[in-house]
Design an enzyme around this catalytic site. Structure first.
Site, short mmCIF file in Angstrom:
data_model
loop_
_atom_site.label_atom_id
_atom_site.label_comp_id
_atom_site.label_asym_id
_atom_site.label_seq_id
_atom_site.Cartn_x
_atom_site.Cartn_y
_atom_site.Cartn_z
N ASP A 19 22.90 26.43 -3.27
CA ASP A 19 21.64 26.57 -2.54
C ASP A 19 21.72 27.71 -1.53
O ASP A 19 22.79 27.99 -0.97
CB ASP A 19 21.35 25.24 -1.82
CG ASP A 19 19.91 25.16 -1.35
OD1 ASP A 19 19.09 25.99 -1.78
OD2 ASP A 19 19.61 24.26 -0.53
N ASN A 71 20.08 30.94 -2.04
CA ASN A 71 19.90 32.30 -2.59
C ASN A 71 18.67 32.98 -2.00
O ASN A 71 18.71 34.17 -1.65
CB ASN A 71 19.70 32.24 -4.12
CG ASN A 71 20.94 31.76 -4.84
OD1 ASN A 71 22.00 31.65 -4.25
ND2 ASN A 71 20.78 31.46 -6.12
N ARG A 79 17.11 32.38 0.89
CA ARG A 79 17.30 32.73 2.30
C ARG A 79 18.24 33.92 2.45
O ARG A 79 18.04 34.78 3.31
CB ARG A 79 17.84 31.52 3.08
CG ARG A 79 16.74 30.58 3.53
CD ARG A 79 17.28 29.24 3.92
NE ARG A 79 17.61 28.44 2.74
CZ ARG A 79 18.34 27.34 2.78
NH1 ARG A 79 18.83 26.90 3.91
NH2 ARG A 79 18.57 26.66 1.67
N ASN A 106 12.17 22.93 -9.97
CA ASN A 106 12.08 24.39 -9.86
C ASN A 106 11.01 25.00 -10.78
O ASN A 106 10.58 26.13 -10.56
CB ASN A 106 13.44 25.06 -10.16
CG ASN A 106 14.46 24.86 -9.06
OD1 ASN A 106 15.66 24.93 -9.31
ND2 ASN A 106 14.02 24.61 -7.83
C1 FPP Z 1 18.80 27.68 -5.23
O1 FPP Z 1 18.57 28.57 -4.16
C2 FPP Z 1 19.30 28.40 -6.43
C3 FPP Z 1 18.69 28.46 -7.65
C4 FPP Z 1 17.40 27.77 -7.93
C5 FPP Z 1 19.25 29.26 -8.78
C6 FPP Z 1 20.76 29.25 -8.88
C7 FPP Z 1 21.18 30.15 -9.98
C8 FPP Z 1 22.27 30.97 -9.97
C9 FPP Z 1 23.21 31.03 -8.84
C10 FPP Z 1 22.58 31.79 -11.18
C11 FPP Z 1 23.56 31.05 -12.06
C12 FPP Z 1 23.62 31.64 -13.43
C13 FPP Z 1 23.88 30.92 -14.57
C14 FPP Z 1 23.90 31.62 -15.88
C15 FPP Z 1 24.15 29.47 -14.59
P1 FPP Z 1 17.11 28.60 -3.49
O2 FPP Z 1 16.26 29.53 -4.27
O3 FPP Z 1 16.59 27.22 -3.40
O4 FPP Z 1 17.43 29.19 -2.07
P2 FPP Z 1 16.60 28.88 -0.73
O5 FPP Z 1 16.77 27.41 -0.45
O6 FPP Z 1 17.28 29.74 0.28
O7 FPP Z 1 15.17 29.26 -0.98
#
Ligand code: FPP
Length: 253
Positions: A33, A35, A37, A81
């Site tokens: 979690d 990404n 931010r 999502n």
């Molecule tokens: C949550 O952060 C993350 C995700 C919804 C996507 C995670 C995916 C990857 C790290 C790529 C992995 C690749 C493969 C092929 C498995 P968020 O968007 O909820 O972050 P936030 O809470 O800061 O908005």
């Protein structure tokens, strides 16, 4: 304060050799979690954060291989999502599509088996095919199983398991009195793995967010403020070290 001292210990520079001296979890689950931010803090589009999030996942898989951790479950895309803005969803689909192609050779060479867990019906055909090809190519690998939780929701997984149990009862495959934890676990996507020993969630949120609700009944939890793209090898080793300090009793004394 003493009882919590291990949680705040500034253990630095842990090595793989040091960690290997103590008990190694069989199965580590990760909620990647933060990404979005990470990207916002830099004035970048959210997708840049997701792209940056591939690197720590690759590092974690490599470290698990080195440490002898046999199962990883990475929460990559939840059922919820799908409700994100269209451009973020399509950007993420493209990222998964490209990443699987870019990494498959290396993963296969390192004996990593890819398993997709989640609702396959909702996944765009092109992306699903890429995941299923990766599953086929790596199906005989035995070093590490990487469960990619994708289009995944734990409540939905449990409901599907209940439906399968009803069908088994109806078809006289099982008697109601014989339904037990092992049977129920065998109906879940994770049927071929032991339950997770350690769950890591990054980004400072203290939630489980519909992830592996049945499977984490006795799992140790590790929360860190670090945003997923910044999650380093050192921090992963620290999480394992932290796990090694815990006294797991499984409800006994
Ligand atoms: C949550 O952060 C993350 C995700 C919804 C996507 C995670 C995916 C990857 C790290 C790529 C992995 C690749 C493969 C092929 C498995 P968020 O968007 O909820 O972050 P936030 O809470 O800061 O908005």
């Amino acid at each position: 304060m003493k009882i919590f001292s291990h949680l705040f210990s500034s253990k630095k520079n842990l090595t793989i050799e040091e960690i290997k001296k103590n008990s190694i979890p069989k199965h580590v689950a990760i909620i990647m979690d933060g990404n979005g931010r990470w990207a916002s803090k830099r004035g970048l589009p959210r997708l840049a954060g997701h792209r940056e999030g591939v690197k720590p996942l690759k590092n974690v898989v490599r470290l698990c291989n080195d440490l002898g951790i046999k199962y990883i479950t990475a929460y990559s895309f939840s059922n919820e999502n799908w409700e994100r803005p269209e451009n973020e969803v399509s950007g993420l689909m493209q990222l998964f599509f490209e990443t699987v192609a870019a990494e498959i050779e290396d993963l296969n060479k390192n004996g990593v088996r890819i398993v997709l867990i989640g609702n396959r019906n909702l996944i765009p055909q092109k992306v699903l095919k890429r995941f299923e090809d990766a599953e086929n190519i790596t199906k005989n690998n035995e070093n590490v199983v990487l469960n990619i939780a994708f289009s995944y929701g734990s409540r939905q997984e449990i409901i599907e398991a209940v439906k399968k149990a009803c069908i088994d009862i109806k078809n006289n495959k099982i008697d109601i009195k014989d339904i037990d934890e092992d049977y129920f676990s065998s109906l879940l996507f994770t049927r071929n793995c032991p339950d997770p020993d350690l769950l890591i969630r990054t980004s400072g949120e203290f939630r489980i967010s519909n992830f592996l609700l049945w499977q984490i009944a006795y799992c140790e939890l590790y929360f860190t403020k670090t945003l997923w793209p910044d999650f380093s090898n050192a921090e992963f080793l620290k999480a394992i070290w932290d796990y090694q300090q815990r006294n797991r009793r499984f409800g006994k004394i």
